[in-house]
Structure formats: structure tokens, C-alpha cells
Design a protein around this motif. Structure first.
Motif, mmCIF file in Angstrom:
data_model
loop_
_atom_site.group_PDB
_atom_site.id
_atom_site.type_symbol
_atom_site.label_atom_id
_atom_site.label_comp_id
_atom_site.label_asym_id
_atom_site.label_seq_id
_atom_site.Cartn_x
_atom_site.Cartn_y
_atom_site.Cartn_z
ATOM 1 N N ARG A 104 4.295 -0.947 3.025
ATOM 2 C CA ARG A 104 5.030 0.219 2.243
ATOM 3 C C ARG A 104 5.713 0.190 1.450
ATOM 4 O O ARG A 104 7.350 0.101 1.735
ATOM 5 C CB ARG A 104 5.678 1.312 3.553
ATOM 6 N N CYS A 105 5.830 -0.261 0.079
ATOM 7 C CA CYS A 105 6.559 -0.372 -1.135
ATOM 8 C C CYS A 105 8.320 -1.119 -0.580
ATOM 9 O O CYS A 105 8.365 -1.269 0.112
ATOM 10 C CB CYS A 105 7.341 1.043 -1.048
ATOM 11 N N VAL A 106 8.092 -2.194 -1.899
ATOM 12 C CA VAL A 106 8.970 -3.689 -1.924
ATOM 13 C C VAL A 106 10.398 -2.945 -3.239
ATOM 14 O O VAL A 106 11.226 -3.292 -3.004
ATOM 15 C CB VAL A 106 8.871 -4.556 -1.745
ATOM 16 N N GLY A 107 9.795 -1.942 -3.652
ATOM 17 C CA GLY A 107 10.589 -1.094 -4.609
ATOM 18 C C GLY A 107 10.467 -1.804 -5.781
ATOM 19 O O GLY A 107 11.052 -1.032 -6.727
ATOM 20 N N ALA A 108 9.742 -2.211 -6.491
ATOM 21 C CA ALA A 108 9.166 -2.810 -7.136
ATOM 22 C C ALA A 108 7.897 -1.859 -7.798
ATOM 23 O O ALA A 108 7.068 -2.706 -8.560
ATOM 24 C CB ALA A 108 8.332 -4.390 -7.421
ATOM 25 N N CYS A 109 8.077 -0.579 -7.737
ATOM 26 C CA CYS A 109 6.499 0.247 -8.248
ATOM 27 C C CYS A 109 5.983 -0.250 -9.601
ATOM 28 O O CYS A 109 5.550 0.219 -9.556
ATOM 29 C CB CYS A 109 7.675 1.542 -7.743
ATOM 30 N N GLY A 110 7.269 -0.020 -10.220
ATOM 31 C CA GLY A 110 6.939 -0.655 -11.872
ATOM 32 C C GLY A 110 6.099 -1.632 -11.995
ATOM 33 O O GLY A 110 5.219 -1.832 -13.247
ATOM 34 N N LEU A 111 6.318 -2.708 -11.174
ATOM 35 C CA LEU A 111 4.982 -3.418 -11.316
ATOM 36 C C LEU A 111 3.376 -2.915 -10.046
ATOM 37 O O LEU A 111 2.711 -4.445 -10.495
ATOM 38 C CB LEU A 111 5.776 -4.967 -10.573
ATOM 39 N N VAL A 144 6.894 -12.194 -5.518
ATOM 40 C CA VAL A 144 6.073 -11.227 -5.516
ATOM 41 C C VAL A 144 5.230 -11.350 -7.126
ATOM 42 O O VAL A 144 5.619 -12.050 -8.307
ATOM 43 C CB VAL A 144 7.084 -9.418 -6.505
ATOM 44 N N THR A 147 1.207 -1.408 0.384
ATOM 45 C CA THR A 147 0.062 0.074 -0.145
ATOM 46 C C THR A 147 0.851 1.307 -0.339
ATOM 47 O O THR A 147 0.732 2.695 0.721
ATOM 48 C CB THR A 147 -1.373 0.021 1.144
ATOM 49 N N GLY A 148 1.767 0.837 -0.148
ATOM 50 C CA GLY A 148 2.563 2.321 -0.203
ATOM 51 C C GLY A 148 2.264 3.418 -2.049
ATOM 52 O O GLY A 148 1.448 2.616 -2.583
ATOM 53 N N THR A 149 2.415 4.911 -1.647
ATOM 54 C CA THR A 149 2.351 5.243 -2.678
ATOM 55 C C THR A 149 1.688 5.539 -4.833
ATOM 56 O O THR A 149 0.626 5.148 -5.068
ATOM 57 C CB THR A 149 2.388 6.742 -2.994
ATOM 58 N N ALA A 150 2.970 4.669 -4.841
ATOM 59 C CA ALA A 150 2.895 4.207 -6.391
ATOM 60 C C ALA A 150 1.914 3.336 -6.599
ATOM 61 O O ALA A 150 0.871 3.506 -7.025
ATOM 62 C CB ALA A 150 4.285 3.407 -6.849
#
Ligand code: FMN
Ligand code: SF4
Ligand code: SF4
Ligand code: SF4
Ligand code: FES
Ligand code: FES
Lengths: 183, 614
Positions: free
Chosen positions: A148-155, A165, A109-112
Motif C-alpha cells: 500500500r503506497c510506496v510514496g511514488a503516487c505521481g508515477l 520501481v 494497491t494504494g489509493t492513488a
């Protein structure tokens, strides 16, 4: 975030006397192996109070969660009040006092992910698993959490089941993901 | 690198890794072995290329071919066609969305044309798990240069002249920070790298650590030399397993090569680095909280002064820098302060890495010179708004920042201009929002995050943000009043003034900046009970289309609240004041006459009355 306090059932099966690092005796209700395991973790960090967070990381890794009994032992080994250990465990969301399910589902549920519809994906998981965030199914198979965000926001939106993932998850795709683990 | 003729660079960043780039890597290697080519062609797993949207990425050198969305099953074709026959696999090439042509050479991609890579200089070009490749690209040369050619104060002076400012959010001049730490005498000092990166939706620091860990280790050693510290600590989030793994490998390799440890490069200087793990608390990115967390305590911030440079880790002078700040240091030392300060704007020098995410075509990581405009970032590098939708705003600075709108598109970006526009540079998250996003909901989203993450130490932040969040919830549920809007503003400014740490002091920004820029949306929610984007569920209405309704009365019969009126064979109407939005009518209607809308035909007060009575 608040956490439910839940004492593990196996906790009541055994009674052992542990001698903490300072020679202080404490009674905890835990099987012997677990006591030995946690003692060896504390020893590996030299029973240094400054290493509390690293000790807890190891403990969480070893047991999957950090129940009150484990906290008792850690506190005695590291020469600090249990309240301080408890304070740290509850402060950080990474530490949990309840066991996670066999297949822990984490919805990002991160912003992206939020702007790409994570809320609806989360809602679908809640419906399908009949769980609220932070709960585990009665059979212990699934648990549901947010991160909050696993750093794969492109997906985005991203869902994790265990370490796997899933990217670009749509509400319609939720059922299929759960099915993969139901077998 | 030279004994190979061809290099296949497979992205091993978290984004691509999540879409099976490791399998692509394995398959390529297997295939090369099968063809007996493993001596001529090298496969390297690199850090992030920045083009995460279209991952997994495979770049081929020396011809710069840029393949996107490569699947493990494509490996055979790539080896057979490209490597053996010298023919590019066209279907995997990046396609320019405008010209719809394949772009064979990554240098011609709009995504890369405007970028200038300093902090990311090695990301996507080297194998981060092999120190030799880093060294071939000048790693540890700056450390050598500083140790042999400059005194600590000369090195600090060089950093000061470069104009480098902290990339962790506040933009404090780095050279000055080092100077203060250097001047404080103590038996022990510490260098801390802040790799907590808590802004959800930002992944700059992670990519640097995954793609080029040595640049950060080298810079920490340089900082240690400058301020007189022998110990470095990296505070990294436990949520970044790949970055942790690569850092561990890098530290071990650097120790083995004598680039960390005792008497580095034969000089009278010793320095070592260890890792500390975060445990999922946003506030631990704040430097005083971070230090408490490293000491094994709850990560609660404390008042400044004393600043960490005076009394930090274990009460000793401590210099805290962000990952990206550090990654710039070696380049500055090797290329000079003048080179660095020639890039950027008057008060913001160099480049900034941004994580582009949200409703944008090219989600990914970019590094651009300060002073570039948002328009260039969004439309030229980012490829514009996704699905041809209309741009609405871009949120920068994460939960501490604000949003910029159409009217800010041509403002040159630097620390000052972003603050003046009511947002902030922050750590570099950039979330693009389009017409389908509701700005009140976005503000509520950020406040929800803040409520979760507030450490609770001081009342304005602990209680105030909760009230802000509730009030926003009231507005998105259609229960807001004009008073609530005033309350948001007043409470917001009190929280800013009265909170103890940076988290609380900036937490109302998402609300205040949306109030400034999107007041009309707030007013619509409050007065018209309408959410134009249709995001707020409570402000959606079941509406019967006059054209499609045949007057069968089926809906009227199922409605539990008798909200529907109408005569047989006449168009029916739903009274919104009575409707509880159960959806039963829509399910019942066999003529698709009922739909969920973000508005309904308004009738005057008296007319509405008649409907209720009938
Ligand atoms: C709530 C809060 C969160 C922060 N999170 C981070 C972070 O994730 N990473 C970071 O480098 N700095 C973060 N900062 C800024 C740090 O306090 C500090 O200013 C920074 O690490 C200094 O490094 P710099 O001068 O190189 O930017 C945060 C500050 C606040 C108030
Ligand atoms: S402002 Fe918020 S996060 Fe900072 S100390 Fe106060 S309660 Fe904690
Ligand atoms: S069920 Fe459909 S067609 Fe029938 S009256 Fe209601 S809206 Fe009209
Ligand atoms: S949504 Fe439910 S309450 Fe509203 S009009 Fe339809 S049936 Fe009646
Ligand atoms: S916000 Fe979900 S992966 Fe970054
Ligand atoms: S993770 Fe592969 S391009 Fe970013």
C-alpha cells in the motif's frame, strides 16, 4: 492478512541444542550458522523484549523470512512465550513466514494506484505468473504481493520488482517487465 | 552556499528517485567535472519539490529555471547550453497546459503561485544530508531562542496562541497537548513523532522527513524542553527507506554539532532521538497502538483514557505529534504566534500540506493556507482533471474520510467545514476521481483496506466491516437489493458508535458519504444492474449492434448457453438473462458487431419473454 505457515525444508536436516539467554535449553532444527546469526542479532539488541520488532526486522533482513524455528530461538532469547513472537510476526504484514521469490513482485494497491488502474495490472501479473497474491512460483523465481503506497503516487500505477520501481505500468506492459527477469 | 555561482537542485524525493533522478545527479556532476566547472556550479540533491507528476525535477538557481522530466542523457545538453552558453533548454521547461507556453521561472507556475510553504519551507531548497545547509536556513535557531529567551511555559503559551492544531488527523490543539504532558509529573517523559503515515496515497510526512529532517528533530527537542522530556522517539514506517536513511544521517550530524545530546547549546537541557520502525500495520498510526508497537508488542489500540499524556510509552507521560505538526513549530517560534495565527480561518490556523493524487494533472505535494477552496486546489494548483474528463469527487481523509463533490468545490477548507461536509481533514491525502470511477467500487476499495487492516480486537470493526465489504461486493456484482442499501447505512452507524478505536469509528465513512452523495449510483447498481462508469465487470454486457450485425449466425453457434437468437441475415440479439459473459461470441464475430457495454437495450418484460421462447 492471513499468512500460510510453511516450515522450511532445510529445517529438518540438522538438530542442534541451543541455550537460550536464560540458560533454558531448546531444541530447534536449524543449521548452526543460522542459529549463531539469530543469536547474535538478539545479543545486539541486548535480548531486550522491548526490542522484539527490531530483532524481527533484522531477522527478516538476514533470512528473507521468519520461519517458526527462528521464532523459537527469538522467544527463548528474549524471555517470552513463542506465542507472543508468533503473534507479532503475524500481526505485521512486513514480516513473512514464507520465503519470497528470487524476484519479488509487489504491486502497489494504494489509493492513488488503485484509481489509476492497479487492479488490472495485478490481474495481469496473476495471469502471467500464474500466481495468487502471497504465493511464490514452484521454481522460486517469482513471488507476487501487494503493498500500500510506496510514496511514488505521481508515477501510479507503481510496481516494484525487488527494489526497482516501475512507474505508469499498464496491463500491456506487464509481460515486458517479467521478461526482464526471466533470463 | 555562497561560493558557488550557480546551483543545480536535483530532486531526490522518492517519486523522482524512482525515475532515475540519482543518475541525473551523477551525470550532471560528471559533466561539470569534465568541463572543469565543479568549483563554480554546485549540484545538490534535495527533497521533493511537490511536482512529482513531471519528475525528475531539476531547478536552477539563481534564475529559477524549472526543468521537468529530465533524463540522465539530458545532462550534457543542460551543461553545454544553459550553464555554459546561458541558453535555456526549452524542450525541458515546464509547459503551461492552457497557454501551451514554456514557463521559464518556477515562480510563474500556477502550481506554486497559490501555495504558502511553512512546513515544506526547506523541501526542495536544501541538501537534507548536509546539516550546514539547514543551519544556513535557520535550523536550530528556534531551539536556541526557546532555550535562552523563553521558559517552557512561555514556549507552550506561544504555541497555544498560534492556534496550531494537530496535522495527524484529529486536529487537537498542539499547545494544549503539550501543556497537559508538561503538567503530569513523572521521572521520565517521552516525545514521540508519529511518522507512520498509513493512509495509502498520501506522502506528506515522508516528503518532510526526506527533504528537511532537521525541522522535525528541532521541534522534538523544543517539545522535550517544554514538557520536561529527555528522550524522543520517531516511529517510522519500514516502507520509507529513504526517509529512514536521511533521518539517521540528520540525527548523527545533529549529535556531532551538539544540537542533540547532553547540554544542548550549553543550556541545562539534554535531549536525544532514536528511531523505531513500523512493520506494515495501518492501525499503528493510532497513538495507543503506536505506543504498544514501540514496546515490541502487537499494535493493538487500547481504551482512552488513559491518554498517552498520562500513561504512554513504558507507562510514562508521552506526547505524540505528527511530523507535519512538528515541522511547523520552529517557524512559529521564530516568526511569532501572531504571524501564524494571521494565516487561515477562524478556527484552523496556518497551512496544510496535501498530497494530490488520482485523476489530476499535477499529482504532487502542495501546501496551502487553510480556507482555500477545493476549486482553487484542483483547478488552479492541480491543473484540473486528467485527460479533460469530468470531475466527479475528491476523497479526503483516506480510509477514515469521505468524498466531496461538485457542490463542495467552493467551500473554504478547514477542519470544521470538511467534517460538516461529511468528510474530514485526515492527514492530507486528496484523491481526485473522475467520471470513469465508480463510487460504489471506491467505497468497496476502502472497506477492503479496512478489513485487511482492522486489528481484530473489537467485534464491531472486525466483523462489521467485513459484512460491509461483502455487501458492497454483492452490489458491485449486480446481486444487491434495496435491503442491502439499508443494511449498509444501519450497520455503518453501529460500527461508528461501537468500535474501540479511531479506525473502526471512522471506517464506515467512505460508505456513508458515498451513500449521501451518490445514492443514484447505488440505486443503478441495485435496480438497473448498471454501472455507469463501466468499472464493475459483472455489470458489463455483451451487446450486438443492430447496424453492424449481418446475421451470419457464427455467434449463435458458439454460444454455450444458447443466449443468442436471430434468423439468418437478420440482426441477432443476446438474452442477458441467459448470457454467462464468456466472450466467445465477441471473439467469433468477424464484423465487430459485438461489444462490451455498460448497458443494453432494455425491453419490456413481455418482450423479453418472447425472446426467451423463440
Ligand atoms: C487508524 C488511525 C490511523 C492513524 N494514522 C496516523 C498516521 O499515520 N500519522 C499520524 O500522524 N497520525 C495518525 N493518527 C492520529 C494519531 O492517533 C494521533 O492523533 C496523532 O499522531 C497526534 O498528532 P497530532 O496531534 O500532531 O496530529 C491515526 C489515527 C487513527 C485512529
Ligand atoms: S476499532 Fe478495529 S482497529 Fe480499532 S481496536 Fe477495534 S478492531 Fe482494532
Ligand atoms: S457473428 Fe457477428 S455478424 Fe454474425 S450474427 Fe453474430 S453478431 Fe451478427
Ligand atoms: S458472452 Fe458467451 S454466453 Fe454470452 S452471448 Fe456471448 S457466447 Fe453466449
Ligand atoms: S498509492 Fe501507489 S505509490 Fe502511492
Ligand atoms: S519526488 Fe521529485 S518532485 Fe516530488
Amino acid at each position: 492478512m492471513s499468512q500460510k505457515i510453511n516450515i522450511a525444508p532445510e529445517a529438518f536436516e540438522y538438530m542442534e541444542k541451543v541455550t537460550g539467554a536464560g540458560g533454558v535449553e531448546v531444541k530447534v532444527n536449524l543449521p548452526k550458522e543460522k542459529i549463531e546469526k539469530i543469536n547474535s542479532i538478539c545479543d545486539a539488541f541486548g535480548n531486550d523484549p522491548g526490542e522484539l520488532i527490531n530483532v524481527l526486522h533484522e531477522a527478516q533482513h538476514a533470512f528473507g523470512y521468519i520461519p517458526a524455528e527462528i521464532q523459537d530461538i527469538v522467544a527463548h532469547n528474549l524471555h517470552m512465550p513463542v506465542s507472543q513472537v508468533y503473534g507479532v510476526v503475524t500481526f505485521y504484514t512486513f514480516f513473512s513466514m514464507t520465503p519470497k521469490g528470487e524476484h519479488p513482485v509487489s504491486v502497489c494497491t494504494g489509493t492513488a494506484c488503485y484509481v489509476r488502474g492497479a487492479e488490472r495490472v495485478l490481474e495481469e501479473f496473476r495471469k502471467e505468473l500464474q500466481l495468487e497474491v502471497g504465493e511464490t512460483t514452484p521454481d522460486g523465481r517469482f513471488s507476487l504481493n501487494c503493498l500500500r503506497c510506496v510514496g511514488a503516487c505521481g508515477l501510479a500505477p507503481v510496481v516494484l520488482v525487488g527494489e526497482k520501481v516501475y512507474g505508469r505500468v499498464s496491463p500491456d506492459g506487464v509481460k515486458a517487465i517479467i521478461e526482464e527477469y526471466k533470463k | 552556499m555562497s561560493r558557488y555561482k550557480i546551483h543545480l537542485l536535483v530532486c531526490g524525493g522518492t517519486g523522482c528517485h524512482s525515475s532515475e533522478s540519482n543518475l541525473v545527479y551523477e551525470m550532471l556532476r560528471d559533466e561539470l567535472e569534465r568541463k572543469g566547472l565543479e568549483k563554480d556550479v554546485q549540484v545538490i540533491r534535495t527533497g521533493c519539490f511537490g511536482f512529482c507528476e513531471k519528475g525528475p525535477i531539476l531547478k536552477i538557481l539563481p534564475d529559477n529555471t524549472f526543468y521537468t522530466q529530465v533524463k540522465p542523457s539530458d545532462a550534457k545538453e543542460i551543461i553545454d547550453e544553459h550553464i555554459i552558453k546561458g541558453r535555456r533548454v526549452y524542450r525541458l521547461l515546464y509547459t503551461d497546459p492552457e497557454t501551451e507556453e514554456h514557463v521559464p521561472d518556477s515562480k510563474q507556475m500556477d502550481f506554486y503561485k497559490k501555495q504558502l510553504r511553512i512546513a515544506l519551507r526547506n523541501c526542495g531548497t536544501i541538501d537534507p544530508e548536509n546539516i550546514d545547509e539547514s543551519i544556513a536556513r535557520d535550523a536550530y535557531q528556534a531551539l536556541g531562542k526557546a532555550l535562552t529567551e523563553y521558559t517552557p511555559s512561555e514556549t507552550i503559551d506561544l504555541i497555544k496562541r498560534s492556534g496550531l492544531r494537530g496535522r495527524g488527523g484529529a486536529g487537537f490543539p498542539t499547545g494544549l497537548k503539550w501543556e497537559i504532558a508538561a503538567k503530569n509529573n513523572a521521572d521520565r517523559k517521552y516525545v514521540v513523532c508519529n511518522a507512520d503515515e498509513g493512509d495509502p496515497g498520501a506522502f506528506m510526512d515522508r516528503s518532510i522527513l526526506e527533504g528537511d529532517p532537521h525541522s522535525v528533530l528541532e521541534a522534538m527537542a523544543i517539545c522535550g524542553y517544554c514538557i520536561g522530556a529527555t528522550k524522543g522517539l520517531i516511529y517510522i514506517r519500514a516502507e520509507y527507506p529513504l526517509a529512514i536513511k536521511r533521518l539517521k544521517i540528520a540525527i548523527a550530524q545533529a549529535q556531532e554539532y551538539g544540537l542533540l545530546g547532553e547540554h544542548i547549546l550549553g543550556a541545562d537541557f539534554s535531549f536525544d532521538v532514536t528511531l523505531r520502525y513500523g512493520a506494515g500495520a495501518f492501525v499503528c498510526g493510532e497513538e495507543t497502538a503506536l505506543i504498544h508497537s514501540m514496546e515490541g508488542k502487537r499494535g493493538e489500540p487500547s481504551n482512552k483514557p488513559p491518554f498517552p499524556a498520562q500513561s504512554g510509552y513504558l507507562g510514562k507521560p508521552t506526547n505524540v505529534n505528527n511530523v507535519e505538526t512538528l515541522a511547523n513549530i520552529p517557524a512559529i517560534i521564530l516568526k511569532g504566534a501572531e504571524w501564524f495565527s494571521s494565516i487561515g480561518t477562524e478556527r484552523s490556523k496556518g497551512t496544510k500540506v496535501f498530497a494530490l493524487a488520482g485523476k489530476i494533472n499535477n499529482v504532487g505535494l502542495i501546501e496551502v493556507p487553510m480556507g482555500i477552496t477545493l476549486r482553487e486546489i484542483i483547478y488552479e494548483i492541480g491543473g484540473g482533471v486528467k485527460n479533460g474528463k469530468k470531475f466527479k469527487a475528491v476523497q479526503t481523509g483516506g480510509p477514515s474520510g469521505g468524498c466531496l463533490t461538485e457542490k463542495h468545490l467552493d467551500t473554504p477548507i478547514d477542519y470544521e467545514s470538511l467534517t460538516a461536509a461529511g468528510s474530514m481533514m485526515g492527514s492530507g491525502g486528496m484523491i481526485v476521481l473522475d467520471e470513469d470511477d465508480c463510487m460504489v467500487s471506491v467505497a468497496k476499495f476502502y472497506l477492503g483496506f479496512i478489513v485487511d487492516e482492522s486489528c481484530g480486537k473489537c467485534a464491531p470493526c472486525r466483523i462489521g466491516n467485513k459484512r460491509l465489504h461483502e455487501t458492497l461486493g454483492k452490489i458491485t456484482a449486480g446481486k444487491g437489493t434495496q435491503d442491502d442499501i439499508e443494511k449498509l447505512r444501519n450497520l455503518g452507524s453501529v460500527i461508528k458508535d461501537a468500535s474501540l478505536c479511531g479506525l473502526g469509528q471512522t471506517s464506515p465513512n467512505p460508505v456513508l458519504s458515498t451513500l449521501d452523495n451518490f445514492m443514484e449510483e447505488y440505486l443503478e447498481h441495485v435496480h438497473d444492474k448498471k454501472c455507469r462508469s463501466g468499472r464493475c465487470r459483472d455489470l458489463l454486457y455483451y451487446v450486438i449492434s443492430k447496424e453492424d450485425c449481418i446475421g451470419c449466425m457464427a455467434c449463435k453457434r458458439v454460444c454455450p448457453t444458447h443466449a443468442i437468437s436471430g434468423e439468418k441475415k437478420e440482426a441477432h440479439v443476446i438474452n442477458q438473462d441467459v448470457c454467462i459473459k464468456c466472450g466467445a461470441c465477441m471473439e467469433k464475430c468477424q464484423f465487430d458487431a459485438i461489444s462490451l457495454m455498460n448497458d443494453y437495450p432494455r425491453v419490456s418484460a413481455t418482450a423479453a419473454q418472447t425472446i426467451t421462447e423463440s
